[in-house]
Write a protein that holds these residues in place. Structure first.
Motif, PDB file in Angstrom:
ATOM      1  N   UNK A  72      -2.967   1.996  -3.988  1.00 61.99           N
ATOM      2  CA  UNK A  72      -2.605   3.411  -3.964  1.00 61.99           C
ATOM      3  C   UNK A  72      -3.649   4.236  -3.230  1.00 61.99           C
ATOM      4  N   UNK A  73      -3.168   5.162  -2.371  1.00 66.74           N
ATOM      5  CA  UNK A  73      -4.071   6.061  -1.644  1.00 66.74           C
ATOM      6  C   UNK A  73      -3.452   7.453  -1.597  1.00 66.74           C
ATOM      7  N   UNK A  74      -4.294   8.483  -1.794  1.00 66.56           N
ATOM      8  CA  UNK A  74      -3.819   9.864  -1.799  1.00 66.56           C
ATOM      9  C   UNK A  74      -4.006  10.547  -0.450  1.00 66.56           C
ATOM     10  N   UNK A  75      -4.636   9.864   0.504  1.00 69.75           N
ATOM     11  CA  UNK A  75      -4.879  10.459   1.822  1.00 69.75           C
ATOM     12  C   UNK A  75      -4.945   9.362   2.870  1.00 69.75           C
ATOM     13  N   UNK A  76      -4.864   9.772   4.132  1.00 65.06           N
ATOM     14  CA  UNK A  76      -4.971   8.811   5.214  1.00 65.06           C
ATOM     15  C   UNK A  76      -6.332   8.157   5.263  1.00 65.06           C
ATOM     16  N   UNK A  77      -7.374   8.943   5.024  1.00 64.13           N
ATOM     17  CA  UNK A  77      -8.734   8.402   5.047  1.00 64.13           C
ATOM     18  C   UNK A  77      -8.919   7.335   3.969  1.00 64.13           C
ATOM     19  N   UNK A  78      -8.385   7.608   2.782  1.00 60.41           N
ATOM     20  CA  UNK A  78      -8.482   6.630   1.697  1.00 60.41           C
ATOM     21  C   UNK A  78      -7.698   5.367   2.039  1.00 60.41           C
ATOM     22  N   UNK A  79      -6.543   5.541   2.679  1.00 61.34           N
ATOM     23  CA  UNK A  79      -5.721   4.392   3.065  1.00 61.34           C
ATOM     24  C   UNK A  79      -6.442   3.512   4.081  1.00 61.34           C
ATOM     25  N   UNK A  80      -7.123   4.138   5.043  1.00 61.26           N
ATOM     26  CA  UNK A  80      -7.866   3.380   6.053  1.00 61.26           C
ATOM     27  C   UNK A  80      -8.984   2.579   5.403  1.00 61.26           C
ATOM     28  N   UNK A  81      -9.660   3.194   4.432  1.00 60.26           N
ATOM     29  CA  UNK A  81     -10.735   2.501   3.719  1.00 60.26           C
ATOM     30  C   UNK A  81     -10.191   1.296   2.956  1.00 60.26           C
ATOM     31  N   UNK A 100       0.853  -1.188   0.000  1.00 59.31           N
ATOM     32  CA  UNK A 100       0.000   0.000   0.000  1.00 59.31           C
ATOM     33  C   UNK A 100       0.891   1.240   0.000  1.00 59.31           C
ATOM     34  N   UNK A 101       0.685   2.124  -0.966  1.00 58.55           N
ATOM     35  CA  UNK A 101       1.464   3.359  -1.074  1.00 58.55           C
ATOM     36  C   UNK A 101       0.546   4.539  -0.768  1.00 58.55           C
ATOM     37  N   UNK A 102       0.903   5.318   0.263  1.00 60.58           N
ATOM     38  CA  UNK A 102       0.068   6.444   0.688  1.00 60.58           C
ATOM     39  C   UNK A 102       0.876   7.733   0.560  1.00 60.58           C
ATOM     40  N   UNK A 103       0.516   8.558  -0.416  1.00 62.87           N
ATOM     41  CA  UNK A 103       1.208   9.835  -0.636  1.00 62.87           C
ATOM     42  C   UNK A 103       0.270  10.742  -1.423  1.00 62.87           C
ATOM     43  N   UNK A 104       0.168  12.009  -1.028  1.00 63.52           N
ATOM     44  CA  UNK A 104      -0.744  12.918  -1.721  1.00 63.52           C
ATOM     45  C   UNK A 104      -0.138  13.504  -2.991  1.00 63.52           C
TER      46      UNK A 104
END
Length: 216
Positions: A32-41, A7-11
């Motif tokens: 891939x996630x652009x935010x913490x909230x998206x990563x949690x989901x 999982x890559x989390x970076x805006x």
């Protein structure tokens, strides 16, 4: 051999895409996630072996996200990535459950090597089972970090040997820092010699992880 999912989390969209391309070229699967909230989901619905988490994120910051990802996926390895490299950030990330720390910019070989080093699913963070306040207080001071490092290279040392090795002439100052480390149970004194305890060796592991990334 099964493909590992990261999982890559970076805006930063471009950087996030570049990291995913690099991982996929090395036969990893990328989420891939652009935010913490998206990563949690994503973490609620998808399993992954490791997460790369940027320190500065919109909404939930990287430090807070690490703790939440650890709750969702306790066996996943979490690696903090940031351009803002400080010992305080590194220690705080590890207190929350990060396994390692990567400083931007990094290349593909650095990234892959870090993932390989942190590939154990059940391996504990180097800072697990250590009092968090004592850990932060110890590593926040350069002299105490130097004492831990020095005793890691020498099984036992006398007081005067430590002062000479560190070039500290103020014995009162040295006694103070040794007392702090003894109170935290990171070092022990046997007669006239000092040595690391088991907890101290764990702290040394944290210190080596931080140094490896800061000095690369």
């Amino acid at each position: 051999m099964s493909t590992k999912t990261i999982l890559v989390v970076d805006d930063n969209n471009e950087l996030r895409e570049n990291i995913c391309e690099a991982l996929e070229s090395e036969n990893y699967t990328c989420l891939s996630a652009a935010s913490g909230e998206e990563a949690i989901d994503i973490a609620r619905n998808h399993a992954f072996e490791a997460a790369l988490v940027d320190l500065v994120l919109p909404g939930i910051n990287g430090i807070e996200l690490i703790g939440q990802l650890r709750q969702q996926r306790p066996h996943a390895r979490i690696i903090m990535i940031t351009a803002y490299a400080t010992v305080e950030n590194a220690v705080e990330a590890m207190k929350q459950g990060a396994s390692d720390y990567l400083i931007k910019p990094f290349n593909t070989s650095d990234l892959v090597m870090t993932l390989q080093v942190n590939s154990g699913d059940d391996e504990d963070s180097c800072c697990d089972n250590i009092d968090e306040d004592a850990l932060f207080y110890t590593l926040s001071n350069e002299i105490r970090r130097s004492i831990i490092d020095l005793l890691g290279k020498n099984s036992t040392m006398k007081f005067m040997d430590i002062t000479r090795a560190l070039g500290i002439e103020d014995h009162t100052k040295m006694y103070f820092h040794l007392k702090v480390l003894r109170k935290a149970q990171f070092i022990e004194q046997t007669e006239s010699e000092y040595a690391l305890t088991q907890a101290g060796r764990s702290v040394l592991g944290c210190l080596y992880t931080i140094h490896r990334n800061f000095m690369q």
